[in-house]
Design an enzyme around this catalytic site. Structure first.
Site, PDB file in Angstrom:
ATOM      1  N   ILE A  75       0.855  -1.180   0.000  1.00 49.09           N
ATOM      2  CA  ILE A  75       0.000   0.000   0.000  1.00 49.09           C
ATOM      3  C   ILE A  75       0.890   1.228   0.000  1.00 49.09           C
ATOM      4  O   ILE A  75       2.050   1.181   0.407  1.00 49.09           O
ATOM      5  CB  ILE A  75      -0.985   0.008   1.190  1.00 49.09           C
ATOM      6  CG1 ILE A  75      -0.242  -0.066   2.534  1.00 49.09           C
ATOM      7  CG2 ILE A  75      -1.978  -1.125   1.081  1.00 49.09           C
ATOM      8  CD1 ILE A  75      -1.172  -0.020   3.744  1.00 49.09           C
ATOM      9  N   ASP A  76       0.357   2.336  -0.486  1.00 46.05           N
ATOM     10  CA  ASP A  76       1.141   3.557  -0.611  1.00 46.05           C
ATOM     11  C   ASP A  76       1.686   4.019   0.737  1.00 46.05           C
ATOM     12  O   ASP A  76       1.127   3.709   1.794  1.00 46.05           O
ATOM     13  CB  ASP A  76       0.279   4.678  -1.211  1.00 46.05           C
ATOM     14  CG  ASP A  76      -0.168   4.387  -2.634  1.00 46.05           C
ATOM     15  OD1 ASP A  76       0.512   3.600  -3.312  1.00 46.05           O
ATOM     16  OD2 ASP A  76      -1.201   4.941  -3.048  1.00 46.05           O
ATOM     17  N   ARG A  77       2.742   4.800   0.670  1.00 47.42           N
ATOM     18  CA  ARG A  77       3.379   5.310   1.893  1.00 47.42           C
ATOM     19  C   ARG A  77       2.373   6.015   2.790  1.00 47.42           C
ATOM     20  O   ARG A  77       2.375   5.820   4.008  1.00 47.42           O
ATOM     21  CB  ARG A  77       4.512   6.270   1.515  1.00 47.42           C
ATOM     22  CG  ARG A  77       5.228   6.892   2.715  1.00 47.42           C
ATOM     23  CD  ARG A  77       6.485   7.612   2.282  1.00 47.42           C
ATOM     24  NE  ARG A  77       6.188   8.761   1.437  1.00 47.42           N
ATOM     25  CZ  ARG A  77       5.983  10.003   1.896  1.00 47.42           C
ATOM     26  NH1 ARG A  77       6.044  10.243   3.204  1.00 47.42           N
ATOM     27  NH2 ARG A  77       5.730  10.992   1.068  1.00 47.42           N
TER      28      ARG A  77
END
Length: 302
Positions: A139-141
């Protein structure tokens, strides 16, 4: 029939339809073992039938118990760092954690340290274990929530197969700007990189297939809380699909979201449902909401 593991061995009881078939064929056709994984099982004594060593080329019989040593010794591939780690679930095959926003999943040249991988490596090291860091998905930062990690090659391959065949259900919650009239719907918009960019994605007919289902959980005066059910797992999928509806995620400045109430995209991976790779039973994991999203609900309700 899959059996519980014991003494570091995975077990399978051959069924009538397995009669006369090679163990290798059963594992490949019926249990979805990859060719690479099967090759590894042929190295050394890693397969037994009713307690006796066997070759995978041997033909089996109904009622036999095939046992495999799947936990091969490994060397950690990421430097360990003593970082906080919120563990949701762990067993001999899997680790699920609730990742905070602001943390990268895997070390990169831009983010070589303080990643989730570094924290997981420290956790395993403190338990006297060594594993290769194998996240099933990323998942994105600045997205918070569940990340599922395989602790061996077998678990990773099995869950990758489930992802490819739509057996894994990943659900997110997110706050979008404005209100939508429908209570549920779907966004079928292929995604690709914006020409000239290494980060931005866009909906485009020549992109990769991307399908997102959504339903409304709550409407606020200036925003809507949605639950997203991903049928594909493209980079920035939910973020770009929300932008394409004209309702970007709150806080998502990369795709036009309002940052007045929250400084990151208001997106949280809260539920992950799949079939356990070793035991076969359905496992559903959930991650509690982070503090900033709880604060956002209160601010939106004012």
């Amino acid at each position: 029939m899959l059996n519980e593991t014991s003494h570091n061995k995975w077990k399978y009881t051959l069924q009538p339809e397995d009669e006369g078939k090679k163990y290798e064929e059963i594992l490949k056709r019926r249990l979805h073992f990859s060719r690479h994984l099967l090759q590894g099982l042929k190295q050394g004594e890693r397969a037994w039938v009713d307690g006796r060593f066997t070759f995978l080329s041997t033909r089996g019989h109904s009622g036999e118990t095939l046992s495999l040593a799947l936990q091969a010794e490994e060397v950690a591939n990421i430097e360990a760092e003593p970082l906080p780690l919120h563990i949701v679930y762990e067993d001999d095959y899997l680790l699920a954690v609730n990742k905070p926003w602001g943390q990268v999943v895997h070390p990169t040249p831009r983010y070589p340290r303080s990643t989730l991988g570094n924290a997981v490596a420290w956790h395993w090291q403190s338990q006297g274990q060594e594993h290769v860091f194998r996240p099933i998905h990323r998942i994105d930062r600045n997205t918070s929530g569940l990340v599922l990690i395989a602790k061996n090659r077998f678990a990773h391959q099995q869950l990758a197969w489930q992802l490819e065949h739509g057996w894994v259900q990943k659900r997110y919650i997110g706050f979008i700007s404005g209100q939508i009239t429908e209570n549920s719907g779907q966004i079928d918009g292929p995604l690709r990189l914006v020409p000239g960019s290494f980060i931005l994605r866009q909906v485009h007919p020549q992109g990769q297939k991307a399908l997102t289902f959504f339903r409304v959980l709550r409407r606020y005066p200036a925003a809507t809380l949605l639950e997203f059910d991903l049928k594909t797992g493209r980079t920035h999928q939910i973020r770009v699909h929300c932008q394409s509806m004209g309702h970007p995620l709150l806080g998502d400045d990369l795709y036009g979201g309002d940052t007045a109430l929250i400084g990151r995209q208001a997106l949280h991976s809260f539920s992950y449902s799949f079939r356990h790779p070793a035991y076969g039973r359905i496992l559903t994991l959930r991650a509690p909401w982070p503090a900033d999203l709880l604060d956002l609900t209160r601010a939106l309700a004012l």
